[in-house]
Design a protein around this motif. Structure first.
Motif, PDB file in Angstrom:
ATOM      1  N   CYS A 301      -0.030  -2.424   0.480  1.00 52.57           N
ATOM      2  CA  CYS A 301      -1.339  -2.972   0.848  1.00 52.57           C
ATOM      3  C   CYS A 301      -2.101  -3.270  -0.442  1.00 52.57           C
ATOM      4  CB  CYS A 301      -2.176  -1.958   1.618  1.00 52.57           C
ATOM      5  SG  CYS A 301      -1.458  -1.439   3.157  1.00 52.57           S
ATOM      6  N   GLY A 302      -2.963  -4.254  -0.405  1.00 53.73           N
ATOM      7  CA  GLY A 302      -3.862  -4.530  -1.527  1.00 53.73           C
ATOM      8  C   GLY A 302      -3.102  -4.703  -2.828  1.00 53.73           C
ATOM      9  N   THR A 303      -3.498  -3.911  -3.801  1.00 51.86           N
ATOM     10  CA  THR A 303      -2.880  -4.012  -5.118  1.00 51.86           C
ATOM     11  C   THR A 303      -1.388  -3.690  -5.078  1.00 51.86           C
ATOM     12  OG1 THR A 303      -4.888  -3.674  -6.345  1.00 51.86           O
ATOM     13  CG2 THR A 303      -2.889  -2.858  -7.384  1.00 51.86           C
ATOM     14  N   ALA A 304      -1.010  -2.728  -4.264  1.00 53.70           N
ATOM     15  CA  ALA A 304       0.416  -2.364  -4.168  1.00 53.70           C
ATOM     16  C   ALA A 304       1.214  -3.553  -3.628  1.00 53.70           C
ATOM     17  CB  ALA A 304       0.583  -1.150  -3.270  1.00 53.70           C
ATOM     18  N   TYR A 305       0.617  -4.301  -2.708  1.00 57.27           N
ATOM     19  CA  TYR A 305       1.268  -5.510  -2.178  1.00 57.27           C
ATOM     20  C   TYR A 305       1.427  -6.549  -3.290  1.00 57.27           C
ATOM     21  CZ  TYR A 305       1.382 -10.055   0.200  1.00 57.27           C
ATOM     22  OH  TYR A 305       1.691 -11.347   0.577  1.00 57.27           O
ATOM     23  N   SER A 349       2.947   2.633  -2.975  1.00 57.43           N
ATOM     24  CA  SER A 349       1.614   3.165  -2.710  1.00 57.43           C
ATOM     25  C   SER A 349       1.182   4.085  -3.848  1.00 57.43           C
ATOM     26  CB  SER A 349       1.625   3.954  -1.391  1.00 57.43           C
ATOM     27  OG  SER A 349       0.365   4.535  -1.166  1.00 57.43           O
ATOM     28  N   GLN A 350       0.013   3.818  -4.385  1.00 60.37           N
ATOM     29  CA  GLN A 350      -0.533   4.692  -5.414  1.00 60.37           C
ATOM     30  C   GLN A 350      -0.800   6.067  -4.821  1.00 60.37           C
ATOM     31  OE1 GLN A 350      -2.862   7.135  -7.371  1.00 60.37           O
ATOM     32  NE2 GLN A 350      -4.067   6.039  -5.856  1.00 60.37           N
ATOM     33  N   SER A 351      -1.575   6.090  -3.737  1.00 60.17           N
ATOM     34  CA  SER A 351      -2.007   7.368  -3.150  1.00 60.17           C
ATOM     35  C   SER A 351      -0.890   8.060  -2.391  1.00 60.17           C
ATOM     36  CB  SER A 351      -3.159   7.119  -2.178  1.00 60.17           C
ATOM     37  OG  SER A 351      -2.709   6.297  -1.114  1.00 60.17           O
ATOM     38  N   GLY A 352       0.036   7.264  -1.876  1.00 66.38           N
ATOM     39  CA  GLY A 352       1.079   7.838  -1.026  1.00 66.38           C
ATOM     40  C   GLY A 352       0.554   8.256   0.335  1.00 66.38           C
ATOM     41  N   GLU A 353      -0.652   7.813   0.671  1.00 64.11           N
ATOM     42  CA  GLU A 353      -1.253   8.238   1.938  1.00 64.11           C
ATOM     43  C   GLU A 353      -1.716   7.064   2.792  1.00 64.11           C
ATOM     44  OE1 GLU A 353      -1.062  11.230   2.859  1.00 64.11           O
ATOM     45  OE2 GLU A 353      -0.842  12.381   0.995  1.00 64.11           O
ATOM     46  N   THR A 354      -1.539   5.845   2.325  1.00 62.59           N
ATOM     47  CA  THR A 354      -2.093   4.697   3.040  1.00 62.59           C
ATOM     48  C   THR A 354      -1.473   4.594   4.447  1.00 62.59           C
ATOM     49  OG1 THR A 354      -2.495   3.605   0.965  1.00 62.59           O
ATOM     50  CG2 THR A 354      -2.404   2.191   2.905  1.00 62.59           C
ATOM     51  N   ALA A 355      -2.350   4.587   5.448  1.00 60.90           N
ATOM     52  CA  ALA A 355      -1.884   4.725   6.840  1.00 60.90           C
ATOM     53  C   ALA A 355      -0.917   3.612   7.239  1.00 60.90           C
ATOM     54  CB  ALA A 355      -3.088   4.748   7.775  1.00 60.90           C
ATOM     55  N   SER A 399     -10.905   5.650  -9.880  1.00 63.79           N
ATOM     56  CA  SER A 399     -11.724   4.498  -9.530  1.00 63.79           C
ATOM     57  C   SER A 399     -11.101   3.817  -8.309  1.00 63.79           C
ATOM     58  CB  SER A 399     -11.767   3.529 -10.712  1.00 63.79           C
ATOM     59  OG  SER A 399     -12.803   2.609 -10.512  1.00 63.79           O
ATOM     60  N   VAL A 400     -11.944   3.337  -7.419  1.00 64.08           N
ATOM     61  CA  VAL A 400     -11.411   2.720  -6.191  1.00 64.08           C
ATOM     62  C   VAL A 400     -10.518   1.526  -6.529  1.00 64.08           C
ATOM     63  CG1 VAL A 400     -12.111   1.371  -4.176  1.00 64.08           C
ATOM     64  CG2 VAL A 400     -13.177   3.582  -4.617  1.00 64.08           C
ATOM     65  N   ALA A 401     -10.918   0.754  -7.527  1.00 66.89           N
ATOM     66  CA  ALA A 401     -10.090  -0.398  -7.926  1.00 66.89           C
ATOM     67  C   ALA A 401      -8.852   0.100  -8.666  1.00 66.89           C
ATOM     68  CB  ALA A 401     -10.899  -1.332  -8.814  1.00 66.89           C
ATOM     69  N   SER A 402      -7.713  -0.333  -8.193  1.00 64.10           N
ATOM     70  CA  SER A 402      -6.451   0.145  -8.759  1.00 64.10           C
ATOM     71  C   SER A 402      -6.063  -0.708  -9.974  1.00 64.10           C
ATOM     72  CB  SER A 402      -5.377   0.043  -7.681  1.00 64.10           C
ATOM     73  OG  SER A 402      -4.175   0.571  -8.132  1.00 64.10           O
ATOM     74  N   THR A 403      -5.760  -0.060 -11.084  1.00 61.34           N
ATOM     75  CA  THR A 403      -5.434  -0.823 -12.300  1.00 61.34           C
ATOM     76  C   THR A 403      -4.135  -0.326 -12.926  1.00 61.34           C
ATOM     77  OG1 THR A 403      -6.921   0.675 -13.511  1.00 61.34           O
ATOM     78  CG2 THR A 403      -7.804  -1.493 -12.883  1.00 61.34           C
ATOM     79  N   LEU A 486      -8.577 -10.074  -6.426  1.00 62.87           N
ATOM     80  CA  LEU A 486      -8.907  -8.871  -5.634  1.00 62.87           C
ATOM     81  C   LEU A 486      -9.805  -7.937  -6.453  1.00 62.87           C
ATOM     82  CD1 LEU A 486      -8.609  -6.914  -3.227  1.00 62.87           C
ATOM     83  CD2 LEU A 486      -6.486  -6.105  -4.252  1.00 62.87           C
ATOM     84  N   LYS A 487      -9.453  -7.778  -7.724  1.00 68.04           N
ATOM     85  CA  LYS A 487     -10.231  -6.860  -8.575  1.00 68.04           C
ATOM     86  C   LYS A 487     -11.672  -7.334  -8.666  1.00 68.04           C
ATOM     87  CE  LYS A 487      -8.115  -4.529  -8.644  1.00 68.04           C
ATOM     88  NZ  LYS A 487      -7.006  -3.724  -8.239  1.00 68.04           N
ATOM     89  N   LEU A 488     -11.848  -8.644  -8.918  1.00 68.39           N
ATOM     90  CA  LEU A 488     -13.216  -9.139  -9.074  1.00 68.39           C
ATOM     91  C   LEU A 488     -13.995  -8.982  -7.768  1.00 68.39           C
ATOM     92  CD1 LEU A 488     -15.095 -10.496 -11.190  1.00 68.39           C
ATOM     93  CD2 LEU A 488     -14.597 -12.661 -10.059  1.00 68.39           C
ATOM     94  N   SER A 603      -8.520   5.953  -0.801  1.00 72.30           N
ATOM     95  CA  SER A 603      -7.267   6.207  -0.124  1.00 72.30           C
ATOM     96  C   SER A 603      -7.457   5.863   1.352  1.00 72.30           C
ATOM     97  CB  SER A 603      -6.942   7.688  -0.323  1.00 72.30           C
ATOM     98  OG  SER A 603      -5.791   8.025   0.329  1.00 72.30           O
ATOM     99  N   VAL A 604      -6.762   4.824   1.827  1.00 74.54           N
ATOM    100  CA  VAL A 604      -7.072   4.272   3.142  1.00 74.54           C
ATOM    101  C   VAL A 604      -6.189   4.944   4.194  1.00 74.54           C
ATOM    102  CG1 VAL A 604      -7.373   2.154   4.478  1.00 74.54           C
ATOM    103  CG2 VAL A 604      -7.780   2.147   2.022  1.00 74.54           C
ATOM    104  N   THR A 605      -6.633   6.098   4.651  1.00 73.08           N
ATOM    105  CA  THR A 605      -5.793   6.899   5.546  1.00 73.08           C
ATOM    106  C   THR A 605      -6.055   6.597   7.012  1.00 73.08           C
ATOM    107  OG1 THR A 605      -7.389   8.675   5.336  1.00 73.08           O
ATOM    108  CG2 THR A 605      -5.463   8.813   3.931  1.00 73.08           C
TER     109      THR A 605
HETATM  110  O1  M6R Z   1      -2.868   3.963  -2.379  1.00 70.24           O
HETATM  111  P1  M6R Z   1      -2.293   2.627  -2.110  1.00 70.24           P
HETATM  112  O2  M6R Z   1      -1.613   2.047  -3.308  1.00 70.24           O
HETATM  113  O3  M6R Z   1      -1.388   2.599  -0.924  1.00 70.24           O
HETATM  114  O4  M6R Z   1      -3.523   1.710  -1.784  1.00 70.24           O
HETATM  115  C1  M6R Z   1      -3.357   0.391  -1.357  1.00 70.24           C
HETATM  116  C2  M6R Z   1      -4.674  -0.329  -1.370  1.00 70.24           C
HETATM  117  O5  M6R Z   1      -5.577   0.294  -0.522  1.00 70.24           O
HETATM  118  C3  M6R Z   1      -5.289  -0.398  -2.771  1.00 70.24           C
HETATM  119  O6  M6R Z   1      -4.416  -0.962  -3.683  1.00 70.24           O
HETATM  120  C4  M6R Z   1      -6.591  -1.214  -2.740  1.00 70.24           C
HETATM  121  O7  M6R Z   1      -6.316  -2.540  -2.427  1.00 70.24           O
HETATM  122  C5  M6R Z   1      -7.314  -1.092  -4.073  1.00 70.24           C
HETATM  123  N1  M6R Z   1      -8.681  -0.740  -3.844  1.00 70.24           N
HETATM  124  C6  M6R Z   1      -7.271  -2.346  -4.873  1.00 70.24           C
HETATM  125  O8  M6R Z   1      -7.869  -2.191  -6.102  1.00 70.24           O
END
Ligand code: M6R
Length: 607
Positions: A301-305, A349-355, A399-403, A486-488, A603-605
């Motif tokens: 999802c998001g950045t991971a996608y 997945s960064q968090s490993g928890e994205t639903a 930070s919420v924004a993934s880098t 997405l970042k901006l 972390s979008v659980t």
């Molecule tokens: O933890 P995840 O990598 O699964 O998260 C996926 C997205 O929710 C995450 O990358 C989100 O898009 C970021 N806020 C982007 O910066």
């Protein structure tokens, strides 16, 4: 999404709850609350709208020395962010905090006639349901929680306490993470191990379908069907420095600047530059299994996608007879997609928890397909459920924004692709340039950040008042431009969208006017000339272009950021650093909250 903390021990519970919630604030920050219970069964419920700082002020005016309590920081799903919707929720003598979504809350609510609902949340329904079985203490709290959870459809991480039992917390999970910190004469609870750092190094990660009764010197874990579980105590590897700002004003800048080091951690022990090969132990696939791979599904999802999209462009360059399908988890989980024989899935997945990502993992596994995690958070649900995996090891990303996770996810996936290519017998002369550039990347990242930082800060100031941005790239620069946009948008609220340069004439070119600026990625390579022609077309229509390039560039655009580096194949990774800095400085110039953008959580659980 949402953060849970809990404490039972000999120390001041309020202190731990507030400090834990501060650590978890990145998971949700629209309201927060704590409840503690005194030895003589008196509860103090304190809740506040907005940031944890608001709650902290209220708690400071109502200091107690209770030794047990639970707390929550909220990311609203049902009901607006407000004090009445903040957790903990009360029903009779019990208090409950909840992460996740109770999908059948409306039907359940109809059955709970005796409870006077004070909020609009699904979580209060769960509190009332627990109370309906607890009956003011007539039955054990853990039994009441189990009875209630058996009726629930949806996801939960939940912690419950009662005024009647000021020595125990009952926790349970299904789909939302919960970690139990094992201390000396104290037990701590958190939805994320970062809240436990500095308190204990020992943790039990609860699994779905488990419930635990937690006291200061005992932890009893069972399944919802009352089968005892012998829980494994694991070590928390994170240290305090990793979750602090370390002299930076914002976590985002710290995490951008950490990339030379975080990528080194991703590469550690995995590259053999002399041989031009890579070695990944984690996926656990034999040479034979690797050779048989014909199709890669990359899910995120998001950045991971975006990382998956970019990695896919690379992997297909050097891996023969393989098709790659990078998919958005929230879409894929409901598609009737045919999975061909010879498929392997990368779960990113960064968090490993994205639903949504987790749901895809489970569905793909159910279909008998091997799943490989590309995960950062150690011990997270996805990391534990995949068949094998490669941790990216970038350390906590707050930070919420993934880098920093993006950069390492791309490279970890490319390394997995190289592993497949090696097994399929691809000549090392083809693979070696990739390995060599990967080995050079940490240093080149350091240099690019250093060289471009100030210039980007200046440029960002000039463009800060634009409300619209178009990000453009071709080939590997296209997914990179998607990530940049997405970042901006997520932190500076600029309506930024990415297009493949070649698509411009098929519609988006109509947008070009003085309300928009364009960020054009211009890497050296086979498509350079075509990219230049595309830029000419935007210029001819009065575009306000910032070009980011690693080669000669003499078109009369408004700004050029030149990256001086010998990196060619992975130049888009370096360009992405510029885009990260641009988003950061634009947000600073606008005066917005960099690390906690509105409406979002880390972390979008929930789905
Ligand atoms: O933890 P995840 O990598 O699964 O998260 C996926 C997205 O929710 C995450 O990358 C989100 O898009 C970021 N806020 C982007 O910066």
């Amino acid at each position: 999404m949402c953060g849970i903390v809990g404490y039972v021990g000999n120390k001041n519970a309020q202190d731990f709850l507030i400090s834990g919630l501060k650590r978890l604030e990145y998971r949700g920050y629209d309201s927060a609350g704590i409840v503690t219970i005194s030895g003589d069964n008196k509860a103090a419920l304190i809740r506040a709208e907005g940031k944890i700082a608001n709650l902290e002020d209220k708690v400071a005016k109502n200091k107690r020395d209770d030794k047990i309590g639970i707390g929550h920081t909220r990311w609203a799903t049902h009901g607006e962010p407000s004090e009445k919707n903040a957790h903990p929720h009360k029903a009779g003598e019990i208090y409950l905090v909840h992460n996740g979504i109770i999908e059948n809350y409306k039907e359940l609510k109809k059955t709970l006639k005796e409870h006077k609902f004070a909020s609009e949340t699904d979580s209060e329904v769960l509190a009332a349901l627990v109370e309906s079985f607890y009956k003011g203490g007539k039955y054990p709290l853990a039994d009441a929680v189990v009875q209630a959870l058996k009726l629930v459809k949806g996801t939960y991480g939940v912690a419950v306490i009662s005024e009647k039992n000021p020595d125990e917390v009952v926790v349970a999970r299904s789909g939302s993470p919960l970690v139990i910190g094992v201390g000396n004469g104290e037990t701590l609870i958190a939805s994320d191990a970062s809240a436990l750092v500095g308190h204990t190094k020992r943790a039990i990660y609860l699994n779905d379908g488990e419930v635990a009764v937690i006291k200061k010197d005992s932890i009893e874990v069972k399944t919802l069907n009352a089968e005892p579980v012998s829980a494994k105590v694991e070590e928390i590897e994170t240290n305090l420095a990793a979750i602090q700002k370390g002299g930076y004003e914002h976590f985002l800048l710290k995490e951008i600047m950490e990339q030379p080091e975080s990528l080194k951690e991703t590469l550690r022990g995995r590259l053999n530059v002399a041989e031009g090969s890579v070695r990944l132990g984690g996926p656990g696939l034999s040479e034979g299994e690797l050779r048989k791979i014909k199709h890669l599904i990359i899910v995120g999802c998001g950045t991971a996608y975006h990382a998956g999209l970019l990695a896919g462009y690379y992997i297909e360059q050097f891996t023969p007879e393989i098709t790659i399908e990078t998919v958005i988890a929230s879409e894929y989980r409901y598609r009737q997609a045919y999975i061909p024989e010879g498929s392997v899935a990368l779960i990113v997945s960064q968090s490993g928890e994205t639903a949504d990502t987790l749901a895809c993992l489970r569905e793909i596994k159910r279909q008998g397909v091997k799943t490989i995690g590309i995960v950062n958070a150690i011990g997270s649900t996805i990391a534990r459920e995949v068949d094998g995996g490669t941790y990216v090891h970038v350390g906590p990303e707050i930070s919420v924004a993934s880098t920093k996770a993006f950069t390492s996810q791309v490279i970890a996936m490319v390394m997995f692709g190289l592993t497949i290519a090696q097994a399929k017998g691809v000549k090392s002369t083809i693979l070696k340039p990739y390995v060599e550039e990967i080995a050079e990347l940490p240093e080149e990242i350091r240099r690019t950040l250093e060289d471009t930082n100030e210039k980007i800060a200046e440029i960002a100031k000039k463009y800060k008042d634009y409300e619209h941005a178009i990000y453009l790239g071709r080939d590997t620069a296209y997914p990179t431009s998607m990530e940049g946009a997405l970042k901006l948008k997520e932190i500076s609220y600029v309506d930024a969208n990415a297009y493949a340069f070649g698509e411009l004439k098929h519609g988006p070119l109509a947008l070009v006017d003085d309300r928009f600026f364009e960020l054009a990625l211009v890497p050296e390579g086979a498509l350079y000339e075509k990219t230049i022609s595309n830029i000419q077309e935007v210029l001819a229509r009065g575009g306000h272009i910032i070009a980011i390039t690693n080669t000669d560039f003499d078109l009369p655009v408004e700004n050029v950021v030149r990256i001086e580096s010998q990196i060619k194949i992975f130049a888009p990774i370096l360009m992405n650093l510029v885009l990260q800095l641009f988003a950061y400085y634009t947000t600073v110039a606008k005066g917005y909250n960099v690390d906690q953008p509105r409406n979002l959580a880390k972390s979008v659980t929930v789905e």
